[in-house]
Design an enzyme around this catalytic site. Structure first.
Site, short mmCIF file in Angstrom:
data_model
loop_
_atom_site.label_atom_id
_atom_site.label_comp_id
_atom_site.label_asym_id
_atom_site.label_seq_id
_atom_site.Cartn_x
_atom_site.Cartn_y
_atom_site.Cartn_z
N HIS A 104 0.81 -1.22 0.00
CA HIS A 104 0.00 0.00 0.00
C HIS A 104 0.85 1.26 0.00
CE1 HIS A 104 0.91 -0.77 4.26
NE2 HIS A 104 0.92 0.54 4.39
N ARG A 116 9.95 -0.98 3.02
CA ARG A 116 9.77 -0.06 1.91
C ARG A 116 10.16 -0.77 0.61
NH1 ARG A 116 12.96 4.09 4.13
NH2 ARG A 116 11.34 4.75 5.57
#
Ligand code: ZN
Length: 322
Positions: free
Chosen positions: A178, A198
């Protein structure tokens, strides 16, 4: 012994490469710089909020937990696996795109000692026209296809992008890839965790001028391929003084309600309640006092508060342990 009362907090503010100044609209005096996050109810090694009202003013949520934990947080609220307050509440000002990311669940073996997984949800307080977010992998994308897209620097080809508007709610279980993107102001309810893997950061420099670290292998390991259980909804309310369920997870139950006049509510001995005021203003009244509240406020209602009343004209979220 301090008589229980609703707690308001001084947030812990975080500068972020994607942040801005929009949190000022809630009356916060925020530090200089690009402020992306207000940790409004926080008891974490990386951030703590401090009580802003009443006899406990100045104490951290960690102090409250240590001194009053079981009584104030309820029988379920003091059983968190890492020994801290079980939830973390934030307001996010996204002036730029956040990194594409994914969070592990509690059982990921490479979690840092003391950290938990992170299932979270977002309630959109404000969205610019045309705003979008990244919400999961496209259908049929497996680990190999995801890895290949990352390696070939074309990750956007495999991500689902969805439009977002004020009042939308998104449930993001651990494992869902997301990213919030530019133009949204968000209330976030999540497990008390700060573990983010990340995947992609738009090849941009971080606050120190260097690219922020990526965690490709961890991201590939913890991402859910296929249905992650994520869900999203519009949250229009048909009537006032009833709760609409936005998200139910093993970690939190969050609902939305509309106060119009006086709404009598009751704290439960099993769990604290967190109210976030999304729109409007009014007051909260309990046996021993009353407190003005307004848009942007987060309140922690102690488990043993008993009856209380929300009064005024406002949209509120209610989060508690399931
Ligand atoms: Zn996240």
């Amino acid at each position: 012994m301090v008589t229980p009362y609703p707690l308001k907090f001084q947030p812990d503010f975080k500068e972020r490469v994607w942040g801005g100044r929009a949190l000022e609209q809630f009356g916060f005096s925020i530090p200089e710089g690009a402020i992306g996050e207000a940790w409004t109810i926080a008891d974490h090694a990386n951030g703590r909020s401090t009580v802003a009202n009443g006899p406990l003013a100045g104490k951290g949520l960690d102090d409250i937990r240590a001194e009053l934990g079981t009584a104030w947080f309820g029988s379920k609220g003091s059983a968190a696996k890492n020994g801290r307050f079980p939830l973390l509440i934030k307001l996010l000002d996204c002036q730029d795109d956040l990194s594409v990311q994914v969070h592990p669940n509690d059982s990921y073996e490479r979690l840092t000692e003391g950290e938990l997984g992170k299932t979270e949800m977002w309630y959109i307080l404000d969205a610019a026209p045309g705003a979008t977010i990244i919400y999961g992998l496209q259908q049929g994308v497996d680990r190999d296809a995801f890895a290949k897209a990352i390696a070939e620097d074309r990750i956007m080809d495999v991500l689902e992008v969805v439009p977002v508007k004020t009042g939308d709610s998104f449930y993001i279980p651990a494992g869902t890839v997301h990213a919030l993107r530019a133009g949204v102001l968000v209330a976030e309810i999540q497990q008390n965790s700060d573990t983010t893997y990340r995947v992609y950061d738009y090849n941009r420099p971080g606050l120190d001028g260097k690219p922020r670290e990526l965690h490709i292998e961890d991201s590939l390991n913890v991402s859910t391929y296929g249905d992650s259980g994520a869900s999203r909804m519009e949250t229009t309310l048909d009537s006032s003084h009833t709760w609409l369920k936005l998200a139910e997870s093993p970690y939190f139950l969050t609902e939305k309600g509309q106060v119009d006049g006086r709404w009598q509510l009751h704290a439960s001995p099993e769990s604290f309640v967190i109210h976030i005021i999304c729109e409007g203003s009014g007051s909260i009244t309990w046996e021993d006092g009353t407190l003005e509240v307004k848009r942007g406020d987060s309140l922690l209602i102690p488990a043993q508060l008993g009856e209380y009343w929300l009064e005024g004209n406002m949209t509120v979220l209610r989060s508690q342990l399931p």
